[in-house]
Design a protein around this motif. Structure first.
Motif, PDB file in Angstrom:
ATOM      1  N   HIS A 101      31.950-105.886 -29.149  1.00  0.00           N
ATOM      2  CA  HIS A 101      30.792-106.395 -28.418  1.00  0.00           C
ATOM      3  C   HIS A 101      29.991-107.333 -29.308  1.00  0.00           C
ATOM      4  CE1 HIS A 101      31.804-102.921 -25.913  1.00  0.00           C
ATOM      5  NE2 HIS A 101      31.038-103.431 -24.966  1.00  0.00           N
ATOM      6  N   VAL A 102      29.228-108.229 -28.672  1.00  0.00           N
ATOM      7  CA  VAL A 102      28.293-109.095 -29.384  1.00  0.00           C
ATOM      8  C   VAL A 102      26.928-108.953 -28.731  1.00  0.00           C
ATOM      9  CG1 VAL A 102      30.036-110.759 -30.144  1.00  0.00           C
ATOM     10  CG2 VAL A 102      28.889-111.077 -27.941  1.00  0.00           C
ATOM     11  N   SER A 103      25.878-109.150 -29.514  1.00  0.00           N
ATOM     12  CA  SER A 103      24.506-109.044 -29.004  1.00  0.00           C
ATOM     13  C   SER A 103      23.937-110.434 -28.776  1.00  0.00           C
ATOM     14  CB  SER A 103      23.630-108.279 -29.999  1.00  0.00           C
ATOM     15  OG  SER A 103      24.093-106.946 -30.146  1.00  0.00           O
ATOM     16  N   VAL A 104      23.343-110.649 -27.603  1.00  0.00           N
ATOM     17  CA  VAL A 104      22.754-111.948 -27.262  1.00  0.00           C
ATOM     18  C   VAL A 104      21.377-111.717 -26.650  1.00  0.00           C
ATOM     19  CG1 VAL A 104      25.030-112.944 -26.845  1.00  0.00           C
ATOM     20  CG2 VAL A 104      23.730-112.026 -24.927  1.00  0.00           C
ATOM     21  N   PRO A 105      20.459-112.686 -26.788  1.00  0.00           N
ATOM     22  CA  PRO A 105      19.146-112.563 -26.156  1.00  0.00           C
ATOM     23  C   PRO A 105      19.263-112.540 -24.643  1.00  0.00           C
ATOM     24  CG  PRO A 105      19.196-114.355 -27.773  1.00  0.00           C
ATOM     25  CD  PRO A 105      20.596-113.924 -27.559  1.00  0.00           C
ATOM     26  N   GLY A 106      18.461-111.711 -24.016  1.00  0.00           N
ATOM     27  CA  GLY A 106      18.490-111.630 -22.562  1.00  0.00           C
ATOM     28  C   GLY A 106      18.175-112.960 -21.903  1.00  0.00           C
ATOM     29  N   ALA A 107      17.325-113.796 -22.550  1.00  0.00           N
ATOM     30  CA  ALA A 107      16.951-115.086 -21.967  1.00  0.00           C
ATOM     31  C   ALA A 107      18.157-116.004 -21.811  1.00  0.00           C
ATOM     32  CB  ALA A 107      15.886-115.759 -22.826  1.00  0.00           C
ATOM     33  N   MET A 108      19.169-115.814 -22.653  1.00  0.00           N
ATOM     34  CA  MET A 108      20.351-116.666 -22.568  1.00  0.00           C
ATOM     35  C   MET A 108      21.144-116.410 -21.296  1.00  0.00           C
ATOM     36  SD  MET A 108      23.517-117.016 -25.306  1.00  0.00           S
ATOM     37  CE  MET A 108      22.519-117.702 -26.616  1.00  0.00           C
ATOM     38  N   LEU A 109      20.964-115.235 -20.707  1.00  0.00           N
ATOM     39  CA  LEU A 109      21.773-114.860 -19.556  1.00  0.00           C
ATOM     40  C   LEU A 109      21.186-115.338 -18.239  1.00  0.00           C
ATOM     41  CD1 LEU A 109      22.758-111.242 -20.627  1.00  0.00           C
ATOM     42  CD2 LEU A 109      23.779-113.433 -21.265  1.00  0.00           C
ATOM     43  N   GLY A 110      20.020-115.957 -18.282  1.00  0.00           N
ATOM     44  CA  GLY A 110      19.465-116.583 -17.083  1.00  0.00           C
ATOM     45  C   GLY A 110      19.174-115.608 -15.972  1.00  0.00           C
ATOM     46  N   ALA A 111      19.654-115.963 -14.768  1.00  0.00           N
ATOM     47  CA  ALA A 111      19.298-115.223 -13.557  1.00  0.00           C
ATOM     48  C   ALA A 111      20.113-113.958 -13.360  1.00  0.00           C
ATOM     49  CB  ALA A 111      19.446-116.132 -12.339  1.00  0.00           C
ATOM     50  N   GLY A 112      20.899-113.587 -14.325  1.00  0.00           N
ATOM     51  CA  GLY A 112      21.653-112.346 -14.192  1.00  0.00           C
ATOM     52  C   GLY A 112      23.095-112.580 -13.817  1.00  0.00           C
ATOM     53  N   GLY A 113      23.747-111.546 -13.311  1.00  0.00           N
ATOM     54  CA  GLY A 113      25.167-111.599 -13.041  1.00  0.00           C
ATOM     55  C   GLY A 113      25.941-110.991 -14.200  1.00  0.00           C
ATOM     56  N   ARG A 114      27.250-110.883 -14.057  1.00  0.00           N
ATOM     57  CA  ARG A 114      28.090-110.322 -15.102  1.00  0.00           C
ATOM     58  C   ARG A 114      28.415-111.393 -16.131  1.00  0.00           C
ATOM     59  NH1 ARG A 114      33.051-107.015 -12.734  1.00  0.00           N
ATOM     60  NH2 ARG A 114      33.212-106.622 -14.987  1.00  0.00           N
ATOM     61  N   HIS A 115      28.350-111.008 -17.405  1.00  0.00           N
ATOM     62  CA  HIS A 115      28.599-111.940 -18.498  1.00  0.00           C
ATOM     63  C   HIS A 115      29.587-111.330 -19.487  1.00  0.00           C
ATOM     64  CE1 HIS A 115      24.756-113.396 -16.914  1.00  0.00           C
ATOM     65  NE2 HIS A 115      24.996-114.549 -17.506  1.00  0.00           N
ATOM     66  N   TYR A 116      30.252-112.185 -20.235  1.00  0.00           N
ATOM     67  CA  TYR A 116      31.122-111.743 -21.320  1.00  0.00           C
ATOM     68  C   TYR A 116      31.162-112.830 -22.384  1.00  0.00           C
ATOM     69  CZ  TYR A 116      34.539-114.543 -18.648  1.00  0.00           C
ATOM     70  OH  TYR A 116      35.185-115.541 -17.962  1.00  0.00           O
ATOM     71  N   ALA A 117      31.753-112.515 -23.524  1.00  0.00           N
ATOM     72  CA  ALA A 117      31.822-113.453 -24.643  1.00  0.00           C
ATOM     73  C   ALA A 117      33.271-113.670 -25.045  1.00  0.00           C
ATOM     74  CB  ALA A 117      31.025-112.919 -25.834  1.00  0.00           C
ATOM     75  N   LEU A 118      33.537-114.878 -25.578  1.00  0.00           N
ATOM     76  CA  LEU A 118      34.874-115.239 -26.029  1.00  0.00           C
ATOM     77  C   LEU A 118      34.775-116.024 -27.329  1.00  0.00           C
ATOM     78  CD1 LEU A 118      36.265-116.505 -22.609  1.00  0.00           C
ATOM     79  CD2 LEU A 118      37.037-114.445 -23.792  1.00  0.00           C
ATOM     80  N   GLU A 119      35.707-115.818 -28.225  1.00  0.00           N
ATOM     81  CA  GLU A 119      35.768-116.613 -29.446  1.00  0.00           C
ATOM     82  C   GLU A 119      36.573-117.885 -29.175  1.00  0.00           C
ATOM     83  OE1 GLU A 119      37.466-116.464 -34.042  1.00  0.00           O
ATOM     84  OE2 GLU A 119      37.603-114.687 -32.750  1.00  0.00           O
ATOM     85  N   VAL A 120      36.042-119.025 -29.599  1.00  0.00           N
ATOM     86  CA  VAL A 120      36.692-120.309 -29.359  1.00  0.00           C
ATOM     87  C   VAL A 120      37.769-120.561 -30.408  1.00  0.00           C
ATOM     88  CG1 VAL A 120      36.350-122.814 -29.271  1.00  0.00           C
ATOM     89  CG2 VAL A 120      34.645-121.282 -28.266  1.00  0.00           C
ATOM     90  N   LYS A 121      38.930-120.975 -29.957  1.00  0.00           N
ATOM     91  CA  LYS A 121      40.035-121.331 -30.830  1.00  0.00           C
ATOM     92  C   LYS A 121      40.419-122.785 -30.543  1.00  0.00           C
ATOM     93  CE  LYS A 121      43.376-120.283 -33.788  1.00  0.00           C
ATOM     94  NZ  LYS A 121      43.083-119.913 -35.202  1.00  0.00           N
ATOM     95  N   GLY A 122      40.198-123.682 -31.523  1.00  0.00           N
ATOM     96  CA  GLY A 122      40.542-125.088 -31.334  1.00  0.00           C
ATOM     97  C   GLY A 122      39.322-125.982 -31.367  1.00  0.00           C
ATOM     98  N   ASP A 123      39.563-127.293 -31.289  1.00  0.00           N
ATOM     99  CA  ASP A 123      38.487-128.271 -31.454  1.00  0.00           C
ATOM    100  C   ASP A 123      38.387-129.273 -30.313  1.00  0.00           C
ATOM    101  OD1 ASP A 123      40.780-129.732 -31.874  1.00  0.00           O
ATOM    102  OD2 ASP A 123      40.172-130.563 -33.817  1.00  0.00           O
ATOM    103  N   SER A 124      38.963-128.954 -29.152  1.00  0.00           N
ATOM    104  CA  SER A 124      38.969-129.939 -28.069  1.00  0.00           C
ATOM    105  C   SER A 124      37.597-130.126 -27.429  1.00  0.00           C
ATOM    106  CB  SER A 124      39.981-129.538 -26.983  1.00  0.00           C
ATOM    107  OG  SER A 124      39.496-128.463 -26.213  1.00  0.00           O
ATOM    108  N   MET A 125      36.632-129.213 -27.701  1.00  0.00           N
ATOM    109  CA  MET A 125      35.294-129.351 -27.107  1.00  0.00           C
ATOM    110  C   MET A 125      34.240-129.667 -28.175  1.00  0.00           C
ATOM    111  SD  MET A 125      35.950-129.048 -23.974  1.00  0.00           S
ATOM    112  CE  MET A 125      34.316-128.971 -23.254  1.00  0.00           C
ATOM    113  N   ILE A 126      34.688-130.234 -29.290  1.00  0.00           N
ATOM    114  CA  ILE A 126      33.783-130.450 -30.419  1.00  0.00           C
ATOM    115  C   ILE A 126      32.672-131.444 -30.092  1.00  0.00           C
ATOM    116  CG2 ILE A 126      35.188-132.294 -31.475  1.00  0.00           C
ATOM    117  CD1 ILE A 126      34.497-130.980 -34.199  1.00  0.00           C
ATOM    118  N   ASP A 127      32.957-132.453 -29.259  1.00  0.00           N
ATOM    119  CA  ASP A 127      31.926-133.429 -28.908  1.00  0.00           C
ATOM    120  C   ASP A 127      30.903-132.864 -27.929  1.00  0.00           C
ATOM    121  OD1 ASP A 127      33.015-135.244 -30.602  1.00  0.00           O
ATOM    122  OD2 ASP A 127      33.904-136.524 -29.065  1.00  0.00           O
TER     123      ASP A 127
END
Length: 232
Positions: free
Chosen positions: A130-156
């Motif tokens: 699990h990872v801990s994130v601020p509640g404000a980051m989750l916005g209006a609610g709903g189900r959330h999850y986290a993923l580790e990014v592998k690669g550099d295609s979204m670097i820009d």
């Protein structure tokens, strides 16, 4: 969502245009942000333009127009915006004003493995971390999850290899959203979503990677990017 460097550049351009009536040069931007090359400034400018904060005017030197500012920047009248990026690392001492995590509304999210920002890899798998994130980051609610990014295609887009992205679970996406997309039912990738008729384009934010154009039936949206966690 802006990265810290994107925000710093937007603030610098805004201040200079208010003072001089003209946008700064790339050399001035590079010096102000303490970057080694102008290619880094180019990537930041492109990211700000993609997010609709600035517009580059063709056939004019040093022609950058600010289209909008972050809402809190507008309300405060100064550079007061805090990007939705959680920076890792541990300070040597605890400030006197530090608050306990439970007072800040911190949420634990399941870390469901890795997501490809490059060549697609295995689909999301259930994980025990699990990872801990601020509640404000989750916005209006709903189900959330986290993923580790592998690669550099979204670097820009300010998403680097090793970052952890926070995803709101949804099967719907608008053009321009950065999404977790499952392709052919088994490979998962993090890309910008575009729909044109019955075709889906999964766009990288790195010119080294080509856009993937797929029939709508081969792409399933599993979530939208809402936050980013980076450890230094």
């Amino acid at each position: 969502m802006l990265t810290r460097k994107q925000l710093e550049l937007l603030e610098f351009i805004h201040r200079r245009m208010q003072k001089d009536g003209v946008s700064p040069s790339f050399d001035e931007m590079k010096e102000a942000l303490d970057l080694r090359s102008k290619s880094g400034i180019h990537r930041l400018i492109t990211a700000l333009e993609e997010r609709g904060f600035i517009r580059r005017l063709a056939h004019r030197a040093r022609a950058i127009e600010i289209v909008k500012l972050p809402e809190t920047m507008e309300n405060s009248g100064r550079a007061g915006f805090e990007p939705r990026v959680v920076e890792g690392g541990r300070p040597e001492s605890t400030p006197n004003t530090a608050m306990p995590l439970d007072a800040l509304g911190v949420n634990d999210l399941p870390l469901l493995g890795r997501i490809a920002a490059g060549t697609p890899i295995e689909a999301i798998t259930d994980g025990a971390q699990h990872v801990s994130v601020p509640g404000a980051m989750l916005g209006a609610g709903g189900r959330h999850y986290a993923l580790e990014v592998k690669g550099d295609s979204m670097i820009d887009a300010g998403i680097n290899n090793g970052d952890v992205v926070v995803i709101r679970e949804t099967s719907q996406a608008d053009n321009g959203d950065i999404v977790v997309a499952q392709v052919d039912g088994y490979e998962a990738t993090l890309k910008r979503f575009r729909k044109n008729g019955d075709m889906i384009a999964l766009e990288a934010a790195n010119p080294a990677y080509e856009t993937r154009l797929l029939p709508e039936g081969q792409v399933k949206v599993q979530g939208k990017l809402v936050g980013l966690i980076r450890t230094y």
